[in-house]
Scaffold this active site. Structure first.
Site, PDB file in Angstrom:
ATOM      1  N   SER A 199     -13.037   5.089  -5.662  1.00  0.00           N
ATOM      2  CA  SER A 199     -11.883   4.340  -6.137  1.00  0.00           C
ATOM      3  C   SER A 199     -12.223   2.859  -6.238  1.00  0.00           C
ATOM      4  O   SER A 199     -11.756   2.054  -5.463  1.00  0.00           O
ATOM      5  CB  SER A 199     -10.740   4.526  -5.140  1.00  0.00           C
ATOM      6  OG  SER A 199      -9.550   4.793  -5.810  1.00  0.00           O
ATOM      7  N   GLU A 274      -8.906  14.587 -11.450  1.00  0.00           N
ATOM      8  CA  GLU A 274      -7.974  14.390 -10.336  1.00  0.00           C
ATOM      9  C   GLU A 274      -7.567  12.932 -10.216  1.00  0.00           C
ATOM     10  O   GLU A 274      -7.790  12.294  -9.184  1.00  0.00           O
ATOM     11  CB  GLU A 274      -8.648  14.809  -9.017  1.00  0.00           C
ATOM     12  CG  GLU A 274      -9.161  16.221  -8.964  1.00  0.00           C
ATOM     13  CD  GLU A 274     -10.140  16.437  -7.791  1.00  0.00           C
ATOM     14  OE1 GLU A 274     -10.645  15.456  -7.207  1.00  0.00           O
ATOM     15  OE2 GLU A 274     -10.401  17.600  -7.477  1.00  0.00           O
ATOM     16  N   PRO A 275      -6.978  12.354 -11.250  1.00  0.00           N
ATOM     17  CA  PRO A 275      -6.624  10.937 -11.143  1.00  0.00           C
ATOM     18  C   PRO A 275      -5.486  10.722 -10.147  1.00  0.00           C
ATOM     19  O   PRO A 275      -4.553  11.524 -10.087  1.00  0.00           O
ATOM     20  CB  PRO A 275      -6.165  10.576 -12.557  1.00  0.00           C
ATOM     21  CG  PRO A 275      -5.848  11.855 -13.233  1.00  0.00           C
ATOM     22  CD  PRO A 275      -6.596  12.950 -12.538  1.00  0.00           C
ATOM     23  N   CYS A 363       1.644  -9.157  15.467  1.00  0.00           N
ATOM     24  CA  CYS A 363       0.887 -10.040  16.367  1.00  0.00           C
ATOM     25  C   CYS A 363      -0.620  -9.757  16.309  1.00  0.00           C
ATOM     26  O   CYS A 363      -1.404 -10.395  16.980  1.00  0.00           O
ATOM     27  CB  CYS A 363       1.387  -9.875  17.791  1.00  0.00           C
ATOM     28  SG  CYS A 363       3.129 -10.259  17.905  1.00  0.00           S
TER      29      CYS A 363
HETATM   30  C1  LIG Z   1      -8.915  10.074  -3.538  1.00  0.00           C
HETATM   31  C2  LIG Z   1      -9.443  11.119  -4.412  1.00  0.00           C
HETATM   32  C3  LIG Z   1      -9.038  11.182  -5.751  1.00  0.00           C
HETATM   33  C4  LIG Z   1      -8.126  10.158  -6.403  1.00  0.00           C
HETATM   34  O1  LIG Z   1      -8.804   8.967  -6.552  1.00  0.00           O
HETATM   35  P1  LIG Z   1      -8.264   7.747  -7.434  1.00  0.00           P
HETATM   36  O2  LIG Z   1      -9.366   6.779  -7.336  1.00  0.00           O
HETATM   37  O3  LIG Z   1      -7.001   7.274  -6.786  1.00  0.00           O
HETATM   38  O4  LIG Z   1      -8.042   8.235  -8.805  1.00  0.00           O
HETATM   39  C5  LIG Z   1      -9.514  12.226  -6.513  1.00  0.00           C
HETATM   40  N1  LIG Z   1     -10.347  13.150  -5.994  1.00  0.00           N
HETATM   41  C6  LIG Z   1     -10.754  13.113  -4.704  1.00  0.00           C
HETATM   42  C7  LIG Z   1     -11.646  14.176  -4.198  1.00  0.00           C
HETATM   43  C8  LIG Z   1     -10.337  12.089  -3.877  1.00  0.00           C
HETATM   44  O5  LIG Z   1     -10.759  12.041  -2.603  1.00  0.00           O
END
Ligand SMILES: *Cc1c(COP(=O)(O)O)cnc(C)c1O
Length: 438
Positions: A199, A274-275, A363
């Site tokens: 990410s 998998e966005p 704190c």
């Molecule tokens: C966190 C994650 C994502 C999503 O990532 P983004 O950078 O938010 O799009 C997709 N696949 C896997 C395996 C992840 O761990």
């Protein structure tokens, strides 16, 4: 007994041309007249219009890639319902994430259990609920799957060296063949390959291209072993910040070309992604209050932040910080200086920037948002707005030290109301969309 209660999504519909700044100011005004107890409490505005726009952009640029929304980026129930209504699947990492989306009426075959190292009871839960698609990256996991969920459809998660990802997940390329052989010998079904580029704010298209290219021989190896591999999962990491439409287009173009070359329709391979942040990051705006202010004028000997220059620093204590809003790594990677929100137009005074430090409220000495930034001079009671706060925020906050977790409010442009009405009634529970004032 009321079993068939109709849940309602309360959202404020705004007219074309209205800015989020105006909407945030309006909410502050409404809370101030008459003064409400929660007037200064932080809140997050989620713009559903932004999510719909992202989905449209994805469909236009990558029409052949089905998406499974990464729930961890923002498990907000309204976002989840919206993405379900838009026909998207879900990437879950745990029993609770799976349960959350099943409860919304998501079909088990629209879920990927995308955590390669699963707790056994979570895996059992997946079997009971009919969730079959899942990732793996070790021999140990294959034995666990064989014992607990032998009908699983497995996706091998690979960590290519050039991705420069932490070694936490993904098998090395050298482990690919032994793992595929073992799965085959154990009679397990391996259906595909996945990778995750990470990410990072702006991922170079080249990284995706290279990962796609390196995935190709894995299919060949698997098929030679007699595995029916036909699914490539290119993971997440697509840019989701404000004003990254162009970066996304460039990336999408490169991905499309790489897929045409390495996985044309004749390859028989279906491609999914998998966005997470792509869908949600720019949809969120966090509004916080300046609780207190101090102008620090260090002595030369002082060990203060600005001790090197010895000049004053305008320090502000906000009611959001790394515990109740940001998380430590968020501050480093993604954050831009917030925007000052005042009802009146900015005056001369306000345009003058001062070397400033923005502290979180707790704190904890490390609870700092920006230790050095330039901000107009602010006063206690002022409000500021952070952009790009739609993901990895509310999913991991705590009430450490008693500071409030930001409240949520939803907005949408009036013209997408018909779309919202349609998608919100597509789940198991009929959900009605109603407009509201703050
Ligand atoms: C966190 C994650 C994502 C999503 O990532 P983004 O950078 O938010 O799009 C997709 N696949 C896997 C395996 C992840 O761990």
């Amino acid at each position: 007994m009321e079993l068939l209660a109709t849940p309602t999504v309360r959202l404020s519909l705004y007219d074309k041309g209205t800015t989020i700044r105006e909407i945030a100011l309006e909410r502050i005004k409404v809370k101030a007249e008459p003064e409400r107890e929660d007037l200064e409490d932080p809140f997050i505005i989620y713009d559903l219009g932004d999510v719909v726009a992202k989905d449209n952009q994805w469909r236009e640029m990558l029409p052949n890639i089905d998406t499974f929304f990464a729930v961890k980026s923002n498990p907000d129930p309204v976002f989840l319902r919206l993405l379900l209504g838009l026909g998207r699947g879900f990437d879950c990492s745990s029993k609770n994430e799976i349960k959350m989306v099943l409860d919304l009426g998501v079909s088990p075959d629209r879920i990927i259990f995308a955590h390669p190292c699963k707790q056994e009871s979570h895996l059992r839960f997946a079997r009971e609920k009919g969730v079959r698609l899942m990732t793996f990256d070790t021999e140990e996991e294959l034995h666990k799957v064989k014992r607990v969920h032998p009908d699983a459809k497995l996706i091998l998660r690979v960590r290519f060296d050039f991705l420069k990802m932490p070694i936490k997940f993904g098998c090395r390329e050298s482990q690919v063949r032994p793992l595929l052989e073992l799965a085959k010998n154990m009679g397990l079904s391996v259906t595909g390959v996945s990778f995750y580029v990470g990410s990072v704010n702006t991922i170079s298209p080249q990284v995706f291209v290279q990962a796609i290219q390196h995935s190709r021989p894995i299919f060949k190896a698997g098929r030679e072993l007699g595995l029916e591999m036909d699914l490539l999962d290119i993971g997440g990491g697509f840019p989701g910040n404000l004003h990254t439409e162009e970066a996304f287009e460039k990336l999408a173009e490169a991905v499309r070309e790489a897929l045409e070359e390495h996985f044309p329709p004749s390859s028989g391979v279906t491609v999914i992604a998998e966005p997470g942040s792509f869908y949600t990051r720019s949809a969120g705006y966090l509004v916080a209050n300046v609780m207190a202010k101090r102008i620090d004028r260090p002595n030369k000997q002082d060990e203060t932040i600005n001790s090197t220059t010895g000049s004053p620093v305008w320090m502000y204590y906000l009611n959001v910080g790394v515990h109740n809003a940001f998380g430590l790594d968020y501050v480093d990677c993604f954050l831009k200086r917030p925007e000052l929100l005042r009802q009146e137009e900015p005056g001369e005074q306000q345009l003058q920037l001062k070397p400033s430090c923005l502290w979180g409220p707790t704190c904890h000495p490390k609870d700092v948002i920006f230790d050095k930034c330039m901000m107009p001079e602010m006063e206690s009671g002022d409000f500021v707005m952070f952009h790009d706060m739609g993901c990895y925020v509310k999913s991991r906050v705590s009430e450490f030290n008693g500071f409030e977790i930001p409240q949520t409010c939803y907005i949408a442009p009036r013209e997408i109301r018909p779309i919202l009405k349609q998608v919100f009634s597509a789940g198991k529970n009929d959900v009605s969309v109603c407009g509201c004032r703050f």
